[in-house]
Design a protein around this motif. Structure first.
Motif, PDB file in Angstrom:
ATOM      1  N   THR A  30       0.816  -1.207   0.000  1.00 19.43           N
ATOM      2  CA  THR A  30       0.000   0.000   0.000  1.00 19.43           C
ATOM      3  C   THR A  30       0.856   1.266   0.000  1.00 19.43           C
ATOM      4  O   THR A  30       1.991   1.273   0.474  1.00 19.43           O
ATOM      5  N   LEU A  31       0.258   2.318  -0.523  1.00 13.07           N
ATOM      6  CA  LEU A  31       0.877   3.643  -0.530  1.00 13.07           C
ATOM      7  C   LEU A  31      -0.234   4.661  -0.327  1.00 13.07           C
ATOM      8  O   LEU A  31      -1.063   4.874  -1.218  1.00 13.07           O
ATOM      9  N   GLU A  65      -3.236   0.001  -2.783  1.00 12.18           N
ATOM     10  CA  GLU A  65      -2.165  -0.645  -3.520  1.00 12.18           C
ATOM     11  C   GLU A  65      -1.462   0.332  -4.464  1.00 12.18           C
ATOM     12  O   GLU A  65      -2.088   1.253  -4.998  1.00 12.18           O
ATOM     13  N   ILE A  66      -0.172   0.119  -4.683  1.00 12.70           N
ATOM     14  CA  ILE A  66       0.591   0.961  -5.588  1.00 12.70           C
ATOM     15  C   ILE A  66       0.078   0.797  -7.017  1.00 12.70           C
ATOM     16  O   ILE A  66      -0.556  -0.202  -7.360  1.00 12.70           O
ATOM     17  N   ASP A  67       0.360   1.763  -7.858  1.00 12.45           N
ATOM     18  CA  ASP A  67      -0.175   1.786  -9.222  1.00 12.45           C
ATOM     19  C   ASP A  67       0.216   0.557 -10.044  1.00 12.45           C
ATOM     20  O   ASP A  67      -0.569   0.080 -10.862  1.00 12.45           O
ATOM     21  N   SER A  95      -0.855   6.783  -6.914  1.00 11.72           N
ATOM     22  CA  SER A  95       0.462   6.790  -6.268  1.00 11.72           C
ATOM     23  C   SER A  95       1.136   8.158  -6.261  1.00 11.72           C
ATOM     24  O   SER A  95       2.080   8.374  -5.503  1.00 11.72           O
ATOM     25  N   SER A  96       0.664   9.064  -7.086  1.00 17.87           N
ATOM     26  CA  SER A  96       1.267  10.404  -7.119  1.00 17.87           C
ATOM     27  C   SER A  96       0.461  11.412  -6.306  1.00 17.87           C
ATOM     28  O   SER A  96       0.541  12.615  -6.528  1.00 17.87           O
ATOM     29  N   ILE A 121       7.001   8.581  -1.527  1.00 16.11           N
ATOM     30  CA  ILE A 121       6.974   7.184  -1.935  1.00 16.11           C
ATOM     31  C   ILE A 121       8.207   6.468  -1.381  1.00 16.11           C
ATOM     32  O   ILE A 121       9.234   7.096  -1.124  1.00 16.11           O
ATOM     33  N   SER A 128       7.499  11.069  -7.363  1.00 18.09           N
ATOM     34  CA  SER A 128       6.199  10.393  -7.367  1.00 18.09           C
ATOM     35  C   SER A 128       5.609  10.287  -8.769  1.00 18.09           C
ATOM     36  O   SER A 128       5.043   9.258  -9.135  1.00 18.09           O
ATOM     37  N   TYR A 162       7.476   7.727 -10.797  1.00 19.79           N
ATOM     38  CA  TYR A 162       7.001   6.371 -10.505  1.00 19.79           C
ATOM     39  C   TYR A 162       5.631   6.116 -11.140  1.00 19.79           C
ATOM     40  O   TYR A 162       5.383   5.048 -11.704  1.00 19.79           O
ATOM     41  N   ALA A 163       4.715   7.092 -11.055  1.00 16.67           N
ATOM     42  CA  ALA A 163       3.396   6.930 -11.659  1.00 16.67           C
ATOM     43  C   ALA A 163       3.518   6.683 -13.160  1.00 16.67           C
ATOM     44  O   ALA A 163       2.777   5.867 -13.733  1.00 16.67           O
TER      45      ALA A 163
END
Length: 630
Positions: free
Chosen positions: A383-384, A388-390, A419-420, A426, A450, A453-454
């Protein structure tokens, strides 16, 4: 705070024990004490929110209103008035802290509708704490100290103010005046072009909340006939004409549709690099091969992310008074999911948050989605912030989309990548950018990490679509939901770093600008600089699918229809708008060019577009209010 017990004027003796009897004046009352405490807090609040302070308005309206509230308490409660004062003081402190934290992020002051969402704040967790400064707790210090002193019986004040000033009729007459002073701003609370924060400066934060509550709870019902609101009327109001044979009509006919809404994703990072590393390599690649709209703007209201979902799926404007996902959850709203379901599509919305956040569970029913995939489906393995993360959002959902294609079915899937989300923190193992040292631990550095990562996670979706033979059968639409960094509240250090990164001043125009990319399999796109907004997504998508839209919609097909007029509200004062050349701010009558100077812009058109903007928002509000219930 004790009066002199030796003064003949202020003391006498009790004949029973020959001890001095305490005499009180207005200055020895809790009424006076808590009024002074409120003034001190209000001045401190003002210094944190506003750049100027109006003594005339403050003492002419706000203090009079607070005196009125206190006198009501004195009149209505015979006992326990002291704890009533303490409760008022505590609630005022909490309210000031909430408003300051809210203003730190959104750059505006909430009305009572936003305050009713306070229960949602706990679900924001880390995002809220990132905006909180422990120094704000000083607003609570007096309450704690007072309670302690009272328990220790170290202070002595008179509770009943009416025993210190006579005649009582004088105070009751003053109370009537206080009520009148509150009623004055209420009668003007519907003034539409006046900036909210300026209005609060003039009226006072207490008066504003009273006025806002009154105007929304007791406003006269809308009597305009909603049946008169048609697409023809909307087009005439905007001054646009639709093409009889639009280009690319049906270019994606019978294809699946995936729409990806990226959280807090602004346009300025696209195409940028740092230390030779692209910030958004996946989006850069997509933008170079497909349709990329560089002048696409947010149009959300106080619902933020859920408003972006609403705009994209309905082509209606979110409410300026209410949280749209709560106000209209019981309606049957014409939408893209309903439209596509009617021509054989299976529809689904997918995100890793709890669907009850912002009442989405009921809201998605109002929009007509067939399926909802939320935290219950995705679980909590990694999780973030919200869920859940993207990467897992995209990876774990593809099997579900594949199932929807069985028996030659088509699907429409609306994703929300989270996630962003602010505060852009992150885990280290997801931070894939090698940033210069000066960016480490800063707001700008965290934001770049962020969204990088997205963007990387979005690449997971692309790969999964290719792996499952859906890439060339799917119309892909990607857009940002709203700003990440507010142009009015960003700290000087962060602003300097941000402007150094983007190579130009960070303005309201930059803040409101989010990306829009559209991939049509088999068709080479291009970079487009015509102005568009989130309200335009539905008609653009339906044109590509070859579907004529008869339901009421306020957007236009960005691939065919120009010029454009985008009404704004909440993050810009109602009446503000964006057209092909400028952004107009109705609060201060500023004309903000979208690209350099506003060449060819006729200032005489400002009032005309302003009036059009108000009409369009009014039409949308009336239409929503008169929709049938589910």
């Amino acid at each position: 705070m004790y009066s002199s017990i030796n003064s003949d004027k202020h003391a006498h003796t009790n004949p029973a024990n020959n001890e001095p009897v305490r005499e009180y004046t207005i200055f020895n009352t809790y009424f006076f004490l808590f009024l002074i405490l409120f003034i001190i807090k209000r001045v401190a609040f003002n210094s944190l929110i506003f750049s100027e302070f109006s003594i005339r308005y403050f003492f002419g309206l706000e203090i009079v209103s607070v005196i009125g509230i206190f006198l009501f308490m004195e009149l209505l409660f015979k006992s326990k008035k002291l704890w009533g004062y303490i409760l008022f003081n505590l609630l005022t402190s909490v309210f000031f802290i909430f408003v300051i934290v809210y203003h730190n992020y959104y750059g505006t002051i909430p009305n009572y509708q936003v305050l009713l969402q306070f229960s949602e704040a706990g679900k924001l967790g880390e995002s809220i704490w990132a905006l909180f400064n422990p120094a704000y707790l000083i607003f609570m210090l007096d309450t704690l100290l007072l309670v302690l002193l009272l328990l220790l019986k170290r202070i002595d004040f008179k509770i009943d103010i009416f025993s210190t000033i006579k005649p009582k009729k004088l105070l009751i007459s003053f109370l009537v005046f206080c009520i009148f002073s509150i009623a004055v701003p209420i009668t003007h609370s519907s003034e539409i072009a006046k900036e909210r924060d300026k209005k609060i400066q003039d009226m006072g934060i207490v008066n504003y909340q009273l006025a806002s509550t009154y105007s929304q709870l007791f406003a006269e019902p809308v009597i305009t006939d909603a049946n008169q609101i048609t697409n023809k009327l909307i087009s005439e109001t905007k001054g646009i004409k639709t093409k009889p044979n639009p280009e690319l009509f049906g270019a994606a006919k019978d294809m699946n549709v995936i729409m990806v809404q990226l959280e807090a994703f602004q346009n300025f990072p696209i195409g940028k690099d740092i230390n030779g590393q692209e910030i958004t390599p996946v989006l850069n690649q997509l933008a170079s091969e497909n349709y990329y709209f560089t002048k696409f703007y947010q149009q959300i209201s106080q619902g933020n992310t859920v408003d972006a979902e609403f705009l994209a799926n309905t082509s209606l404007y979110p409410s300026g008074q209410y949280v749209t996902s709560k106000r209209y959850a019981g309606k049957e709203i014409p939408s893209l999911p309903r439209l596509l379901h009617g021509v054989g599509y299976q529809t689904a919305t997918l995100h890793t948050n709890d669907k009850e956040f912002y009442n989405r569970g009921e809201f998605y029913k109002a929009l007509g989605f067939d399926r909802v995939y939320d935290k219950e489906f995705f679980g909590e393995d990694r999780t973030l912030l919200f869920g859940e993360i993207d990467e897992l959002l995209y990876r774990d959902s593809l099997n579900e989309l594949v199932k929807l294609t069985e028996n030659n079915n088509r699907f429409y899937a609306h994703y929300i990548g989270m996630s962003s989300h602010h505060p852009f923190k992150i885990p280290k193992d997801l931070q894939k950018l090698n940033l210069p040292e000066k960016y480490e631990g800063t707001l700008i550095g965290d934001y770049l990490q962020s969204i990088h990562y997205a963007d990387f996670a979005l690449g997971t979706l692309v790969e999964e679509l290719k792996k499952n033979n859906l890439w060339d059968k799917t119309l892909l639409v990607i857009y940002g939901d709203h700003f990440a960094i507010h142009s009015d509240t960003v700290q000087t250090k962060d602003r300097t770093m941000l402007e150094d990164f983007i190579g130009e001043p960070y303005t309201k125009q930059t803040m409101m600008n989010t990306p829009l990319l559209i991939r049509i399999p088999g068709i080479k796109g291009e970079v487009r600089d015509n102005v568009g907004g989130q309200v335009d997504i539905l008609p653009t998508v339906t044109n590509l699918l070859g579907i004529n839209v008869n339901q009421v919609h306020f957007g236009q097909d960005l691939l065919n229809v120009q010029p454009n007029l985008l009404p704004e509200r909440f993050y810009m004062v109602t009446g503000s708008y964006i057209n092909d050349k400028v952004m107009y701010s109705s609060s201060d009558s500023k004309i903000l060019p979208l690209n350099g100077k506003a060449n060819g812009f006729d200032k005489n058109n400002i009032e005309e577009d302003y009036n059009k903007t108000l009409k369009l928002l009014e039409y949308s509000d009336i239409y929503l209010e008169n929709l049938p219930n589910r």
